[in-house]
Design an enzyme around this catalytic site. Structure first.
Site, PDB file in Angstrom:
ATOM      1  N   ARG A 295      13.036  -1.379 -29.135  1.00  0.00           N
ATOM      2  CA  ARG A 295      14.440  -2.118 -28.561  1.00  0.00           C
ATOM      3  C   ARG A 295      14.080  -3.254 -28.159  1.00  0.00           C
ATOM      4  O   ARG A 295      14.800  -4.437 -28.113  1.00  0.00           O
ATOM      5  CB  ARG A 295      14.835  -1.203 -27.335  1.00  0.00           C
ATOM      6  CG  ARG A 295      16.191  -1.838 -26.893  1.00  0.00           C
ATOM      7  CD  ARG A 295      16.871  -0.568 -26.105  1.00  0.00           C
ATOM      8  NE  ARG A 295      18.181  -0.855 -25.586  1.00  0.00           N
ATOM      9  CZ  ARG A 295      18.573  -1.283 -24.552  1.00  0.00           C
ATOM     10  NH1 ARG A 295      17.992  -1.677 -23.488  1.00  0.00           N
ATOM     11  NH2 ARG A 295      19.777  -1.824 -24.453  1.00  0.00           N
TER      12      ARG A 295
ATOM     13  N   ILE B 216      23.991  -5.240 -26.402  1.00  0.00           N
ATOM     14  CA  ILE B 216      23.447  -4.192 -26.781  1.00  0.00           C
ATOM     15  C   ILE B 216      23.688  -2.893 -25.688  1.00  0.00           C
ATOM     16  O   ILE B 216      23.295  -3.141 -24.578  1.00  0.00           O
ATOM     17  CB  ILE B 216      21.979  -4.481 -27.065  1.00  0.00           C
ATOM     18  CG1 ILE B 216      21.205  -3.095 -27.819  1.00  0.00           C
ATOM     19  CG2 ILE B 216      21.282  -4.822 -25.691  1.00  0.00           C
ATOM     20  CD1 ILE B 216      19.746  -3.572 -28.095  1.00  0.00           C
ATOM     21  N   SER B 217      24.181  -1.749 -26.564  1.00  0.00           N
ATOM     22  CA  SER B 217      24.667  -0.799 -25.666  1.00  0.00           C
ATOM     23  C   SER B 217      23.281   0.073 -25.130  1.00  0.00           C
ATOM     24  O   SER B 217      22.150  -0.209 -25.386  1.00  0.00           O
ATOM     25  CB  SER B 217      25.346   0.340 -26.731  1.00  0.00           C
ATOM     26  OG  SER B 217      26.421  -0.042 -27.091  1.00  0.00           O
ATOM     27  N   GLN B 218      23.615   0.599 -23.845  1.00  0.00           N
ATOM     28  CA  GLN B 218      22.339   1.246 -23.275  1.00  0.00           C
ATOM     29  C   GLN B 218      21.943   2.310 -24.348  1.00  0.00           C
ATOM     30  O   GLN B 218      22.732   3.030 -24.950  1.00  0.00           O
ATOM     31  CB  GLN B 218      22.973   1.801 -21.819  1.00  0.00           C
ATOM     32  CG  GLN B 218      23.798   3.189 -22.023  1.00  0.00           C
ATOM     33  CD  GLN B 218      24.393   3.718 -20.650  1.00  0.00           C
ATOM     34  OE1 GLN B 218      25.544   3.345 -20.305  1.00  0.00           O
ATOM     35  NE2 GLN B 218      23.664   4.442 -20.009  1.00  0.00           N
TER      36      GLN B 218
END
Length: 288
Positions: free
Chosen positions: A112, A138-140
């Site tokens: 990530r 950016i999504s969790q």
């Protein structure tokens, strides 16, 4: 410029700027070119030169962990990053109810830190969204895992993602699915995601800039569709691009901070069942 000993390797961080440079690499050395460009690796059997376009400063980082083959890619990560990723998956994803082993393994596989801005890389394995520019995030990691698990993505599947962002979700999907098609409406994000995914070796991910509400009909039908933005209804075009038995996962709700994540399963022409999953908060889906 590496420690003595066959196969020893170090990661290097690059700072992007105009111009071009080069770095003479010894066998086994590894260059981490940052979030935009990804990683390049010189095989341990021969030397070579890294052509580092757009980088003017290099600094040494942490010893790398042993390389691993994933699909057609060679994955190299710092031991610290690998441990952080394992801790995140165990403590923030598996511990909160995501049990699909394919999803957990995919989350462990994708770095990530390569999908967030360089100045936020230290926060890559915290379970929260991070800004990636252009008003997007950016999504969790937990939500990425929940949505992929809810879509029941399996090896051999063809998957459509709406909202590529930095490319992280598509990278995780690509660890499971055969082909991933992802649509991003913001051209700058689409271009950077495409370059980043290619540099990192995700050859089964295809990025397009366009209106996500229209899907990507040329490659339909899809086994699964994941929509990473919310709206009051599911666009008809997306439902029409599902295979019979295909699953669509999307946040539904008129208010961005009060959305329910739902899964719709296509049961026949114009017919779907719906499962209500959990509360989420996503940016609004923009398009036709």
């Amino acid at each position: 410029r590496r420690p003595e000993g066959t196969g020893s390797a170090f990661l290097l961080n690059g700072i992007a700027s105009p111009g071009a440079a080069g770095y003479s690499a010894q066998p086994g050395s590894c260059l981490r070119t940052g979030a935009t460009m990804g990683r390049l690796r010189v095989p341990a059997t021969r030397g070579g030169t890294f052509q580092v376009r757009g980088f003017t400063a290099l600094s040494f980082g942490s010893p790398v962990a042993p390389s691993a083959k994933r699909g057609g890619r060679t994955v190299t990560a710092t031991r610290e990053a690998s441990l952080e990723r394992d801790r995140m998956v165990a403590g923030e994803i598996a511990a909160r109810g995501v049990e699909d082993p394919l999803v957990l393994e995919a989350m462990r596989a994708v770095p990530r830190e390569d999908f967030v801005p360089a100045d936020l890389a230290e926060y890559a394995y915290e379970d929260g969204p991070l800004p990636i520019g252009h008003g997007q995030t950016i999504s969790q990691p937990y939500i990425v895992a929940v949505m992929i698990a809810a879509a029941r993505v399996r090896p051999g599947d063809r998957v459509l993602e709406i909202g590529a962002g930095s490319g992280y979700g598509a990278a995780v999907l690509s660890e499971i699915a055969a082909e991933v098609y992802t649509v991003e409406r913001i051209e700058a994000l689409a271009d950077s995601a495409r370059d980043r995914l290619a540099a990192l070796g995700y050859g089964n991910v295809h990025v397009r800039c366009g209106d996500g509400t229209l899907g990507w009909a040329e490659h339909a039908p899809y086994d699964a569709i994941i929509v990473t933005a919310g709206g009051p209804t599911v666009p008809r075009a997306l439902l029409d691009q599902l295979k019979p038995g295909g699953r669509l996962v999307m946040p539904l709700g008129s208010e961005p901070r009060a959305q329910r994540l739902v899964r719709r399963t296509r049961t026949g022409p114009g017919a779907c069942t719906q499962d209500d999953l959990e509360w989420v908060a996503f940016v609004s889906l923009i398009g036709e």
